[in-house]
Design a protein around this motif. Structure first.
Motif, short mmCIF file in Angstrom:
data_model
loop_
_atom_site.label_atom_id
_atom_site.label_comp_id
_atom_site.label_asym_id
_atom_site.label_seq_id
_atom_site.Cartn_x
_atom_site.Cartn_y
_atom_site.Cartn_z
N GLU A 143 -4.03 -8.34 -4.14
CA GLU A 143 -3.18 -8.47 -3.18
C GLU A 143 -3.59 -7.77 -1.92
OE1 GLU A 143 0.51 -9.53 -4.69
OE2 GLU A 143 1.26 -8.73 -2.72
N ARG A 144 -3.46 -6.55 -2.22
CA ARG A 144 -3.46 -5.58 -1.04
C ARG A 144 -4.70 -5.81 -0.22
NH1 ARG A 144 -4.75 0.59 -0.52
NH2 ARG A 144 -5.12 -0.25 1.80
N TRP A 145 -6.12 -6.20 -0.49
CA TRP A 145 -7.12 -6.20 0.11
C TRP A 145 -7.23 -7.56 1.17
CZ3 TRP A 145 -8.59 -1.54 0.39
CH2 TRP A 145 -8.78 -0.72 -0.59
N ILE A 146 -6.50 -8.48 0.28
CA ILE A 146 -6.14 -9.61 1.57
C ILE A 146 -5.33 -9.15 2.53
CG2 ILE A 146 -5.53 -12.09 1.24
CD1 ILE A 146 -6.17 -12.33 -1.47
N TYR B 40 -12.59 2.91 5.13
CA TYR B 40 -11.52 2.39 5.14
C TYR B 40 -10.64 2.70 3.72
CZ TYR B 40 -7.47 -1.19 5.96
OH TYR B 40 -6.17 -1.69 6.11
N ASP B 41 -9.58 3.43 3.76
CA ASP B 41 -8.88 3.48 2.35
C ASP B 41 -9.69 4.63 1.38
OD1 ASP B 41 -5.95 2.62 1.15
OD2 ASP B 41 -7.54 2.66 -0.39
N ARG B 42 -10.89 4.17 1.06
CA ARG B 42 -11.71 4.79 0.11
C ARG B 42 -12.86 5.45 0.80
NH1 ARG B 42 -12.62 -0.27 -3.86
NH2 ARG B 42 -10.46 -0.26 -4.73
N LEU B 43 -13.03 6.65 0.56
CA LEU B 43 -14.11 7.43 1.34
C LEU B 43 -15.43 6.93 0.76
CD1 LEU B 43 -14.68 9.85 3.02
CD2 LEU B 43 -14.65 11.42 0.98
N ASP C 193 -15.13 4.45 -10.39
CA ASP C 193 -16.30 4.68 -9.03
C ASP C 193 -15.46 4.83 -7.88
OD1 ASP C 193 -14.98 1.76 -9.18
OD2 ASP C 193 -16.99 1.00 -9.52
N ASP C 194 -14.07 4.83 -8.20
CA ASP C 194 -13.19 4.98 -6.81
C ASP C 194 -12.83 6.51 -6.56
OD1 ASP C 194 -11.49 4.66 -4.70
OD2 ASP C 194 -10.54 3.02 -5.62
N ASN C 195 -13.23 6.80 -5.40
CA ASN C 195 -13.14 8.39 -5.01
C ASN C 195 -11.44 8.51 -4.97
OD1 ASN C 195 -14.02 11.02 -4.20
ND2 ASN C 195 -13.02 10.50 -2.20
N PRO D 55 -1.64 4.33 -12.19
CA PRO D 55 -1.93 4.86 -10.90
C PRO D 55 -1.60 3.88 -9.86
CG PRO D 55 -3.99 4.51 -12.11
CD PRO D 55 -2.76 4.58 -12.98
N ASN D 56 -1.76 2.51 -10.25
CA ASN D 56 -1.51 1.51 -9.09
C ASN D 56 -0.75 0.39 -9.80
OD1 ASN D 56 -3.17 -0.02 -10.41
ND2 ASN D 56 -4.26 -0.77 -8.21
N ASP D 57 -0.25 -0.71 -8.81
CA ASP D 57 0.30 -1.93 -9.50
C ASP D 57 -0.28 -2.60 -10.19
OD1 ASP D 57 2.73 -0.94 -8.31
OD2 ASP D 57 2.48 -2.22 -6.49
N GLN E 247 1.73 1.91 -7.50
CA GLN E 247 1.50 1.74 -6.33
C GLN E 247 0.88 0.86 -5.47
OE1 GLN E 247 -2.45 4.32 -4.01
NE2 GLN E 247 -2.29 4.01 -6.09
N ASP E 248 1.24 0.48 -4.49
CA ASP E 248 0.89 -0.45 -3.48
C ASP E 248 2.05 -1.55 -2.87
OD1 ASP E 248 -1.91 0.07 -3.21
OD2 ASP E 248 -2.40 -1.13 -4.86
N GLY E 249 3.23 -1.73 -3.66
CA GLY E 249 4.24 -2.69 -3.50
C GLY E 249 3.41 -4.14 -3.56
#
Ligand code: BGC
Length: 377
Positions: free
Chosen positions: A58-61, A132-135, A184-186, A259-261, A287-289
């Motif tokens: 959802e968050r990326w949408i 954006y958001d991820r390095l 794979d996500d910094n 770590p996240n939703d 995390q994220d809501g």
């Protein structure tokens, strides 16, 4: 009266500033393309490529569509693409954006280490790259980074657990199951480090016991408990495994670090299936809501989420783009933390905040981040 959009205004002002500067120095107006390094050149084009990792979360949408709408209001041309969490797909989307003339690329990478060659092409084409958001790692061609304070996301999760369980007062032992995000996500490393720096002393003291043994030997081993791709289904399968292998004798899980939703949704499903109800659900972070997670929070099946208001991130990136187009340096507030292996990328970090059942209404609904109907209110 014709309503001029914001980009037209910025472009107009910067063109005016440039021609004034040229008049006063007696030179021709500088050619934007001839500038290399240093302050970005003012440009009269706003052609932005936005590369998002996946539509499955959802968050990326929200992130992608929110940013696209903002930039279009500013008069920019926007190409928004989602890559199904496939690195190759993201690379070919970026190649197309560059070929089609995007002069700004906003990229939420899937695997932060794989974009070097395509970003070299972007650099050769004088495109400005905003992570954006991820390095984005191991590349010279990353100009700016806009994100939330990722380490503090983990700190907030760790401190929540510490305070709810009275760990600082010596309470325990509690059965604890830690999870980490995609290897794979910094960002996932920062989330885990923030939480582990708070919690690992309690693992060492025996106040937090990890029956599954899935506690990394040190922060640097976080990937050993990472869920590749951040999938809810994989988190659910992993939690089901831990429950059937290590809690079959009726032991109870007291606390889960998620770590996240998206992981929390899978973990909660595994707990429900094995018989936990709101009355005995463990402490579970997120995390994220996300809507599904906030619905769980209201049902007493998730304890908290670390809310990152993605509208603020969109606004920040929009500001960065307007500065770049005006030939100015975008505002940053961190020039030390985010070393991508080749350079320290100038970053703007936004502060995240904890949301529990008590402040879903005041923080998430009243601000318009979620609609009451999204979470069954
Ligand atoms: C983001 C999180 C998100 C996760 C999974 C991370 O990089 O910072 O907000 O939950 O990716 O998409």
């Amino acid at each position: 009266m014709i309503k001029r959009n914001r980009f037209a205004l910025v472009a107009g002002f910067s063109a005016m500033a440039l021609s004034l500067a040229a008049c006063s120095s007696g030179e021709e107006s500088p050619d934007a393309d001839s500038t290399s390094g240093g302050a970005p050149a003012a440009s009269d084009e706003c052609n932005v490529g936005i590369a998002m990792p996946t539509r499955s979360l959802e968050r990326w949408i929200n992130d992608g569509e929110g940013l696209k709408a903002r930039l279009e209001e500013d008069g920019c041309t926007v190409d928004l693409q989602y890559a199904d969490n496939e690195t190759d797909q993201q690379i070919s989307q970026l190649q197309n954006m560059i070929a089609n003339g995007s002069n700004i690329l906003v990229i939420a990478s899937i695997d932060g280490t794989t974009l070097g060659p395509v970003l070299q092409t972007a650099g050769d084409a004088d495109a400005t790259v905003i992570a954006y958001d991820r390095l984005i790692l191991e590349s010279e061609n990353v100009d700016y980074y806009a994100t939330f304070d990722n380490y503090s996301v983990g700190t907030l999760q760790g401190e929540y657990i510490e305070s709810e369980l009275g760990l600082a007062d010596g309470d325990g032992p509690y059965n604890f199951e830690p999870f980490a995000g995609s290897p794979d996500d910094n960002n996932a490393r920062f989330f885990f480090a923030g939480a582990w720096d708070v919690l690992s002393p309690y693992v060492d003291s025996g106040q937090l016991v990890v029956p599954s043994g899935k506690a990394p030997a040190s922060v640097d081993d976080w990937q050993s408990i990472g869920i590749l791709g951040w999938g809810s289904d994989d988190a659910q399968a992993e939690m089901e495994n831990r429950l059937s292998s290590f809690y079959a004798g009726g032991e109870k899980v007291d606390v889960v670090l998620s770590p996240n939703d998206s992981l929390a949704v899978g973990i909660a499903q595994a707990l429900r299936t094995s018989g936990y109800t709101a009355d005995d659900f463990p402490i579970l972070t997120g995390q994220d809501g996300d809507k599904a997670a906030v619905t769980q929070i209201l049902a007493g099946e998730q304890s908290m989420t670390v809310w990152k208001d993605t509208r603020l991130l969109g606004e920040r990136v929009e500001e960065m783009i307007m500065s770049i187009l005006a030939g100015e340096e975008p505002e940053v507030n961190d020039t030390e933390t985010y070393d991508n292996g080749v350079k320290v990328v100038p970053s703007y970090l936004i502060t995240p905040e904890v949301v529990t059942a008590d402040d879903v209404q005041s923080k998430l609904i009243d601000s318009g981040f979620l609609q009451p109907g999204d979470v069954g209110l």
